[in-house]
Scaffold this motif. Structure first.
Motif, PDB file in Angstrom:
ATOM      1  N   TYR A  89       0.848  -1.190   0.000  1.00 40.55           N
ATOM      2  CA  TYR A  89       0.000   0.000   0.000  1.00 40.55           C
ATOM      3  C   TYR A  89       0.887   1.244   0.000  1.00 40.55           C
ATOM      4  O   TYR A  89       1.398   1.668   1.035  1.00 40.55           O
ATOM      5  N   THR A  90       1.113   1.798  -1.184  1.00 43.91           N
ATOM      6  CA  THR A  90       1.901   3.010  -1.354  1.00 43.91           C
ATOM      7  C   THR A  90       1.256   3.880  -2.425  1.00 43.91           C
ATOM      8  O   THR A  90       0.423   3.411  -3.211  1.00 43.91           O
ATOM      9  N   ALA A  91       1.657   5.131  -2.445  1.00 43.79           N
ATOM     10  CA  ALA A  91       1.166   6.072  -3.450  1.00 43.79           C
ATOM     11  C   ALA A  91       2.331   6.496  -4.340  1.00 43.79           C
ATOM     12  O   ALA A  91       3.464   6.647  -3.869  1.00 43.79           O
ATOM     13  N   SER A  92       2.041   6.697  -5.609  1.00 43.44           N
ATOM     14  CA  SER A  92       3.098   7.078  -6.554  1.00 43.44           C
ATOM     15  C   SER A  92       3.358   8.573  -6.551  1.00 43.44           C
ATOM     16  O   SER A  92       4.385   9.022  -7.083  1.00 43.44           O
ATOM     17  N   ILE A  93       2.438   9.367  -5.998  1.00 46.47           N
ATOM     18  CA  ILE A  93       2.617  10.819  -5.953  1.00 46.47           C
ATOM     19  C   ILE A  93       2.514  11.302  -4.511  1.00 46.47           C
ATOM     20  O   ILE A  93       1.952  10.617  -3.649  1.00 46.47           O
ATOM     21  N   GLY A 152      -0.864  10.036  12.092  1.00 52.36           N
ATOM     22  CA  GLY A 152      -0.141   9.366  11.027  1.00 52.36           C
ATOM     23  C   GLY A 152       0.405  10.364  10.009  1.00 52.36           C
ATOM     24  O   GLY A 152       0.045  11.551  10.012  1.00 52.36           O
ATOM     25  N   ARG A 153       1.262   9.890   9.115  1.00 46.74           N
ATOM     26  CA  ARG A 153       1.875  10.779   8.122  1.00 46.74           C
ATOM     27  C   ARG A 153       2.338   9.946   6.919  1.00 46.74           C
ATOM     28  O   ARG A 153       2.474   8.727   7.000  1.00 46.74           O
ATOM     29  N   TRP A 154       2.595  10.659   5.818  1.00 48.21           N
ATOM     30  CA  TRP A 154       3.122  10.023   4.608  1.00 48.21           C
ATOM     31  C   TRP A 154       4.623  10.242   4.540  1.00 48.21           C
ATOM     32  O   TRP A 154       5.112  11.355   4.733  1.00 48.21           O
ATOM     33  N   ASN A 155       5.370   9.163   4.261  1.00 52.76           N
ATOM     34  CA  ASN A 155       6.824   9.235   4.165  1.00 52.76           C
ATOM     35  C   ASN A 155       7.284   8.722   2.799  1.00 52.76           C
ATOM     36  O   ASN A 155       6.691   7.778   2.255  1.00 52.76           O
ATOM     37  N   LEU A 156       8.312   9.335   2.270  1.00 54.88           N
ATOM     38  CA  LEU A 156       8.892   8.898   1.005  1.00 54.88           C
ATOM     39  C   LEU A 156       9.814   7.706   1.253  1.00 54.88           C
ATOM     40  O   LEU A 156      10.795   7.798   1.998  1.00 54.88           O
ATOM     41  N   VAL A 157       9.473   6.557   0.648  1.00 54.84           N
ATOM     42  CA  VAL A 157      10.240   5.323   0.829  1.00 54.84           C
ATOM     43  C   VAL A 157      10.508   4.718  -0.547  1.00 54.84           C
ATOM     44  O   VAL A 157       9.562   4.293  -1.236  1.00 54.84           O
ATOM     45  N   SER A 158      11.775   4.709  -0.957  1.00 50.05           N
ATOM     46  CA  SER A 158      12.186   4.085  -2.230  1.00 50.05           C
ATOM     47  C   SER A 158      11.373   4.595  -3.414  1.00 50.05           C
ATOM     48  O   SER A 158      10.896   3.825  -4.262  1.00 50.05           O
ATOM     49  N   GLY A 159      11.181   5.893  -3.482  1.00 48.03           N
ATOM     50  CA  GLY A 159      10.504   6.502  -4.611  1.00 48.03           C
ATOM     51  C   GLY A 159       8.987   6.475  -4.523  1.00 48.03           C
ATOM     52  O   GLY A 159       8.319   6.973  -5.433  1.00 48.03           O
ATOM     53  N   HIS A 160       8.424   5.906  -3.465  1.00 48.93           N
ATOM     54  CA  HIS A 160       6.981   5.884  -3.271  1.00 48.93           C
ATOM     55  C   HIS A 160       6.640   6.465  -1.895  1.00 48.93           C
ATOM     56  O   HIS A 160       7.492   6.546  -1.011  1.00 48.93           O
ATOM     57  N   TYR A 161       5.383   6.845  -1.743  1.00 45.96           N
ATOM     58  CA  TYR A 161       4.935   7.414  -0.471  1.00 45.96           C
ATOM     59  C   TYR A 161       4.146   6.355   0.292  1.00 45.96           C
ATOM     60  O   TYR A 161       3.165   5.806  -0.218  1.00 45.96           O
ATOM     61  N   ALA A 162       4.627   6.065   1.498  1.00 48.43           N
ATOM     62  CA  ALA A 162       4.025   5.029   2.341  1.00 48.43           C
ATOM     63  C   ALA A 162       3.388   5.678   3.565  1.00 48.43           C
ATOM     64  O   ALA A 162       3.909   6.662   4.113  1.00 48.43           O
ATOM     65  N   TRP A 163       2.284   5.112   3.998  1.00 51.56           N
ATOM     66  CA  TRP A 163       1.538   5.637   5.140  1.00 51.56           C
ATOM     67  C   TRP A 163       2.107   5.085   6.450  1.00 51.56           C
ATOM     68  O   TRP A 163       2.256   3.868   6.624  1.00 51.56           O
ATOM     69  N   THR A 164       2.443   5.988   7.358  1.00 55.40           N
ATOM     70  CA  THR A 164       2.819   5.612   8.713  1.00 55.40           C
ATOM     71  C   THR A 164       1.608   5.864   9.603  1.00 55.40           C
ATOM     72  O   THR A 164       1.237   7.019   9.816  1.00 55.40           O
TER      73      THR A 164
END
Length: 329
Positions: free
Chosen positions: A24-28, A82-94
């Motif tokens: 579950y990640t976002a591309s933007i 919670g927050r969105w973090n940039l992980v390996s070119g994608h945005y993952a939800w913490t």
């Protein structure tokens, strides 16, 4: 709640973070500006406001807004958003979490082992609640903490198990806590899939049954995953009956008294109790086989019973023969 994407949750500060697929990640990147929520009136004096947040909807291909919530805080707990973090070119939800004052969790790259099967010892008293064991992350590895009996710190709270949320290839620990029954936690507001950043949003509350259903889903699926059950290719989790029964136990039933009413509940289920005045008519019934003379008077007695607490459960009505039997009764 949202027909276009059933996976869009309601505020996780009330119902808990739903289990998420590992990918579950976002591309933007999420919008930098939040929605300007028109904060509804505070329902209770000690409620706290938990703002809404952006959520990535895969079916819609864009970020949507999860509404805020008025929350009755769990005893001695602080909410971390919670927050969105940039992980390996994608945005993952913490995901956000409730934790004791000063608690800061770690990001873990290793999956926790399946929960051990425990045998409960006898309870030391009638007012004790079983808190199941779990794997804690200590010193760079998982270590088992055995379950134990504990007395709730106050009336009207029950135990919420610790758990791990897997998202973006990382595992985030959600500490265990004492919390109120789902129906007594607060007011949750609907997600909005069309609102723009910075725009004022008038929030619409969801029904209490939605809060209870979401909380039940989070508790049961999280417990099943912790016991080794894996989601299928569609992300669905089949909860074994034994796991569902283990999450909701009769001895964990609590009675909540407060401004929101009186409820008897265990985690995931709420039953409203309303005092009523009941007038009954008792009829003296002769034993079977006794002779009943024509025209004989039947002894009757009016009895007023007050007050009697009658539970009105939020369950589906019986069907078929069960419904007919209930109607006759």
């Amino acid at each position: 709640v949202v027909a276009q994407d059933p996976n869009i949750p309601v505020n996780e500060a009330v119902t808990g973070t739903p289990p998420l697929p590992a990918d579950y990640t976002a591309s933007i990147a999420p919008p930098t500006q939040p929605v300007a929520e028109d904060e509804p009136p505070r329902p209770e004096a000690d409620d706290v406001w938990v703002p809404g947040y952006w959520w990535w909807s895969k079916p819609l291909g864009r970020y949507v807004w999860v509404g805020g919530a008025w929350r009755q805080p769990p005893p001695d707990q602080v909410w971390t958003s919670g927050r969105w973090n940039l992980v390996s070119g994608h945005y993952a939800w913490t995901p956000g979490y409730w934790g004791p004052h000063g608690y800061a969790r770690e990001t873990i790259d290793l999956a926790p082992p399946p929960l051990q099967v425990e045998v409960r010892p006898a309870a030391p008293g009638a007012d004790f609640v079983w808190t199941p064991g779990y794997y804690g992350w200590r010193g760079g590895k998982y270590a088992w903490t055995a379950g134990s009996w504990a007395r709730p710190p106050r009336a009207g709270v029950s135990w919420v198990e610790p758990r791990y949320v897997n998202t973006g290839g990382h595992y985030y620990f959600q500490p265990g806590r004492w919390d109120y029954a789902p129906a007594a936690r607060g007011v949750v507001y609907r997600p909005d899939i069309n609102v723009k950043p910075g725009v004022h949003l008038r929030l619409e509350p969801v029904a209490p049954t939605v809060i209870v259903a979401h909380t039940t889903y989070v508790a049961q699926t999280s417990r099943a995953i912790a016991r080794g059950v894996r989601p299928d290719e569609r992300g669905h989790v089949v909860v074994p009956r034994a796991v569902a029964a283990e999450v909701v136990r009769p001895e964990e039933r609590v009675r909540v008294e407060g401004p929101r009413g009186v409820v008897e509940a265990h985690p995931g289920v709420a039953v409203e109790v309303r005092p009523q005045v009941d007038v009954r008519e008792q009829v003296k019934v002769e034993p079977r086989g006794a002779e009943v003379r024509p025209g004989a008077a039947v002894e009757r007695q009016r009895v007023e019973v007050r007050p009697e607490a009658r539970p009105t459960a939020t369950t589906t009505p019986p069907r078929g023969r069960e419904q007919e039997r209930e109607r006759r009764r």
